[in-house]
Structure formats: structure tokens, C-alpha cells
Design an enzyme around this catalytic site. Structure first.
Site, mmCIF file in Angstrom:
data_model
loop_
_atom_site.group_PDB
_atom_site.id
_atom_site.type_symbol
_atom_site.label_atom_id
_atom_site.label_comp_id
_atom_site.label_asym_id
_atom_site.label_seq_id
_atom_site.Cartn_x
_atom_site.Cartn_y
_atom_site.Cartn_z
ATOM 1 N N ARG A 66 0.837 -1.200 0.000
ATOM 2 C CA ARG A 66 0.000 0.000 0.000
ATOM 3 C C ARG A 66 0.872 1.250 0.000
ATOM 4 O O ARG A 66 0.580 2.229 0.672
ATOM 5 C CB ARG A 66 -0.948 0.002 1.224
ATOM 6 C CG ARG A 66 -2.057 -1.018 1.180
ATOM 7 C CD ARG A 66 -3.077 -0.709 0.106
ATOM 8 N NE ARG A 66 -4.176 -1.657 0.088
ATOM 9 C CZ ARG A 66 -4.211 -2.752 -0.659
ATOM 10 N NH1 ARG A 66 -3.188 -3.025 -1.473
ATOM 11 N NH2 ARG A 66 -5.238 -3.569 -0.618
ATOM 12 N N ARG A 100 -5.610 -9.703 9.762
ATOM 13 C CA ARG A 100 -4.864 -8.565 10.304
ATOM 14 C C ARG A 100 -5.721 -7.687 11.224
ATOM 15 O O ARG A 100 -5.215 -6.715 11.788
ATOM 16 C CB ARG A 100 -4.277 -7.735 9.164
ATOM 17 C CG ARG A 100 -5.271 -6.930 8.355
ATOM 18 C CD ARG A 100 -4.592 -6.276 7.166
ATOM 19 N NE ARG A 100 -5.481 -5.345 6.475
ATOM 20 C CZ ARG A 100 -5.198 -4.737 5.338
ATOM 21 N NH1 ARG A 100 -4.039 -4.986 4.740
ATOM 22 N NH2 ARG A 100 -6.051 -3.891 4.779
ATOM 23 N N TYR A 111 -0.917 4.486 -1.439
ATOM 24 C CA TYR A 111 -2.047 4.813 -0.569
ATOM 25 C C TYR A 111 -1.561 5.338 0.776
ATOM 26 O O TYR A 111 -2.012 6.386 1.252
ATOM 27 C CB TYR A 111 -2.918 3.572 -0.386
ATOM 28 C CG TYR A 111 -4.195 3.816 0.381
ATOM 29 C CD1 TYR A 111 -5.220 4.579 -0.170
ATOM 30 C CD2 TYR A 111 -4.394 3.261 1.642
ATOM 31 C CE1 TYR A 111 -6.400 4.801 0.518
ATOM 32 C CE2 TYR A 111 -5.569 3.468 2.341
ATOM 33 C CZ TYR A 111 -6.571 4.233 1.778
ATOM 34 O OH TYR A 111 -7.737 4.456 2.468
#
Length: 248
Positions: A142, A207, A145
Site C-alpha cells: 500500500r 490482520r 495509498y
């Protein structure tokens, strides 16, 4: 707390066609706000009821200027954004430029357009969509992001400190994984890589310490609070709502 916590407030929401933006627009309308729900996807907006809708392209200066003038918001919720997959070695300049434009610069556009009228009235609440995947916590694949959402936290703090003495509050929300159409798309894509959607779901959920992802309505409840006068002494902060993900 009164039942109509946002009565008399005009609210502008970007990316209100689905997910958190949609849930927040409906939640704020239920609390008495006059909500202007916007999105680049007019078809998605057409399914919303109880709010005023119109198309707004957060990547266009003209569209943002016209939309903000129409809504004249007391509350601005910047929800538009996109999640790119991959590490720094996967990231292209075009992807990074697009993410910076949509995830960060779009907020500059709306805030610049809405802030003068808020300052004239001496009141306003700006709520920006960041993420737990930012400078709060790193998430695998990521890079783009997380980089852009960290920038949103910096943007939020800067706006807050410049205008807090003039009646303007600016906060951001940092969710963990949220069940939404865009997340379902990412699950489908990861499922293709892993061989099954079940394996992809398992990876996402594992997670999360609570053993599940959030609902859009759970995030919307925080949006309502930050939009309301109940949070009148709250500004300049990232509000983490990630089911304990960053607290491990």
C-alpha cells in the site's frame, strides 16, 4: 444528546455514491442536516434518497468551485479517494500523480472553496478521510495509498492550526479495513492472485484483531460526531477507528 444532532447544518459530502461516503450522507441526514451528496458517478447518486444530490468531480477546479458554492456547507466531508496496490517498486509516476491528485489535492480544492464562507460565518467543521494505513501504521503493498493518506494527516493538522482561533475545526478519520464496494473489488482482485476469494478474505480479516472488518455505518457514526457541536473542542487530530489494528 438531542435526537437531531445536526439540525440546521448544511453538509457537503464527496464520494457519496457508495461506501463510507454514502453511509455518512445518510447518517447526517438522519440527524437533521441538509445534506448535499456528491460523486462523479451520477448513477450511484440516483439511488440515494432523503438528500440533495449532484455530480461533482473532485479532480476539477471548476466542478468543485461550483459544487461548494451550491452547497455553501457548514460541514465539509472529503471522502473521495482511491487505493492503489503495490510496493514502491511497483508504483508508477502516473499512479502516484493520480493518487496525489485525488487523495490529497482534491481536499485542497474543496477546503479552499469552502473556507472563506466558513470564516465569514465564524464556524465550520472540515472532516478529511485519511486511513490507519498512513503514518499511523504501514500496510503491505500500500505504498502509494499510505503515502497519500499520511499527507492527509499533515494537511489536516495544518488547516486546523491556522484557523482554530477563527471558529474552524479540521479533523481526519483513519479507518482500518471497511466493508464497501471498493473493498470488495480489492478482495476479488487479491482472490485472483491467491486462487480464491476465501483466501483473500482470510488475509484481510486476519490482520484485524477483532476478527472482522468494519461496516461503513460504524465509520459514519464518527463522521456524525465530528460534524456535530458535540465535538466543538476537537480539532487537528487523526481519529483512529481500526478495530485495534494499529494498537497491536
Amino acid at each position: 444528546m438531542t435526537k437531531q444532532r445536526l439540525e440546521g447544518k448544511r453538509v457537503l459530502v464527496t464520494a457519496a455514491g457508495q461506501g463510507i461516503g454514502r453511509a455518512s450522507a445518510l447518517a447526517m441526514a438522519a440527524e437533521g442536516a441538509q445534506v448535499f451528496a456528491t460523486d462523479v458517478n451520477a448513477e450511484a447518486l440516483a439511488t440515494l434518497t432523503g438528500v440533495e444530490t449532484f455530480a461533482l468531480d473532485a479532480l476539477s477546479d471548476d466542478s468543485v468551485t461550483e459544487g461548494v458554492a451550491r452547497a455553501n456547507p457548514d460541514v465539509l466531508f472529503n471522502c473521495a479517494g482511491f487505493v492503489h496496490h503495490g510496493s514502491i517498486l511497483d508504483a508508477t509516476d502516473d499512479e502516484l500523480d493520480f493518487a496525489l491528485d485525488l487523495n490529497v489535492r482534491s481536499m485542497l480544492r474543496t477546503i479552499r472553496a469552502a473556507l472563506p464562507a466558513m470564516l465569514e460565518r465564524g464556524t465550520g467543521s472540515i472532516i478529511n478521510m485519511s486511513s490507519a494505513c498512513s503514518n499511523v501504521i504501514g500496510a503491505p503493498n500500500r505504498f502509494i495509498y499510505g503515502t497519500t493518506k499520511a499527507a492527509v494527516i499533515g494537511l489536516t493538522k495544518s488547516v486546523a492550526v491556522d484557523y482554530m482561533s477563527q471558529g474552524i475545526r479540521c479533523n481526519c478519520i483513519c479507518p482500518g479495513t471497511v466493508d464497501s464496494p471498493s473493498w470488495q473489488d480489492r478482495v476479488d482482485q487479491l482472490g485472483k492472485e491467491l486462487g480464491s476469494k476465501e483466501a483473500a478474505l482470510k488475509q484481510f480479516v486476519e490482520r484485524q484483531p477483532m476478527g472482522r472488518v468494519a461496516t461503513a455505518e460504524e465509520i459514519a457514526a464518527l463522521v456524525v460526531y465530528l460534524a456535530s457541536d458535540e465535538s466543538a473542542f476537537t480539532t487537528g487530530h487523526p481519529h483512529i477507528i481500526d478495530g485495534g489494528w494499529s494498537g497491536q
